[in-house]
Design a protein around this motif. Structure first.
Motif: not given
Length: 317
Positions: A38-45, A47-59
């Protein structure tokens, strides 16, 4: 007066019904597993849905040429520094164990000095060595100098990084190698000496091959640590992975995604080194109980699972 039963009668009274084995239920483990999932699901979700991390820029920057150049320099620093550290560590360990007090004392002072000062300080000292010695030369002590070099030219940022990382690592490897050598039974050294083998040949052919089982695991950890420690050369400006990342985000202000790029590459490289370390450890541990346990670990788990589901090895209720 009744007579005791005979052997045949006693055998007939024994209950020969097979014992029904059932697995031991570990409810605490299931509860802990559910909580962790449950905790892993919360953390992964998050991280994945946080727009401030800017995943397109990472790629976008993950395989950028500047990032790959910094990554290459990081790997070069890691490999060469570990070679210097391992070779120097073996020499220092042999000196430390030598009956010659001068050799043992010199090795002890070296280890004390380099382990007692911060690595970042040593890197800065090597980089600015020209402030203390403007030229480095070869010649007769207290006499003429035959050849000399300008210190700034001889010790550039790359050489300063190698000297700082490699010589510091040698001090730590010396203690690892010394512990491995001392783990071998001293009777083998005495037996080799009785057979007429020299100390050097005994060390190469008898002591070190057995000591490798003790030396390899911490050496693998030191290699992984060295990969990450190379980021400290940022203080002297050598272009490695962290410097390349800092150079890019100082221009486009995409700090967080570029730090994720660096962390991703570090995680990938440490994972590869961990796999390599596992196979090297298994190679040097072959023939020992540890190697057998590593080889049969999965089979033992499967056997335990099968017996626990109804075989004779489960717990009886």
């Amino acid at each position: 007066m009744s007579t005791p039963p005979g052997p045949a009668e006693s055998w007939q009274e024994v209950d020969t019904t097979p014992i029904k084995a059932v697995p031991v239920r570990h409810y605490g483990r299931w509860i802990a597993g559910v909580i962790i999932l449950f905790l892993a699901f919360i953390v992964i979700r998050s991280v994945v849905t946080n727009s401030a991390l800017q995943w397109p820029v990472v790629g976008e920057y993950l395989f950028d040429n500047r990032i790959l150049n910094g990554l290459r320099n990081t790997l070069v620093l890691t490999v060469i520094s570990m070679i210097i550290g391992i070779v120097g560590g073996v020499l220092l360990a042999v000196m430390r164990l030598s009956p010659n007090l001068l050799m043992s004392g010199a090795a002890s002072v070296y280890i004390w000095l380099l382990r007692g000062t911060p690595l970042i300080t040593q890197l800065v000292i090597w980089n600015f060595l020209a402030l203390a010695y403007s030229k480095i030369g070869l010649g007769i002590p207290f006499g003429p100098t035959f050849i000399s070099w300008d210190t700034n030219t001889l010790i550039n940022q790359f050489v300063a990084s190698l000297l700082g990382l490699g010589l510091n690592e040698a001090a730590y490897m010396a203690e690892i190698v010394r512990g491995g050598i001392q783990s071998v039974d001293s009777g083998q050294l005495e037996a080799a000496s009785a057979l007429g083998m020299s100390r050097g040949k005994t060390l190469r052919r008898i002591i070190l091959p057995q000591a490798m089982r003790v030396i390899i695991p911490p050496t693998g950890n030191e290699t992984i640590s060295m990969l990450k420690t190379t980021s400290l050369v940022v203080v002297i400006g050598y272009f490695e992975l962290m410097v390349s990342v800092q150079t890019i985000y100082s221009q486009n202000y995409k700090t967080v995604p570029l730090l994720i790029v660096a962390a991703t590459w570090y995680l990938f490289m440490t994972s590869v080194l961990t796999v390599i370390q596992f196979y090297i450890e298994r190679y040097f541990a072959r023939g020992t109980s540890r190697a057998t346990a590593q080889k049969n670990r999965w089979g033992a788990r499967m056997l335990g699972y099968r017996f626990g589901r109804g075989g004779s090895g489960g717990a009886a209720r």
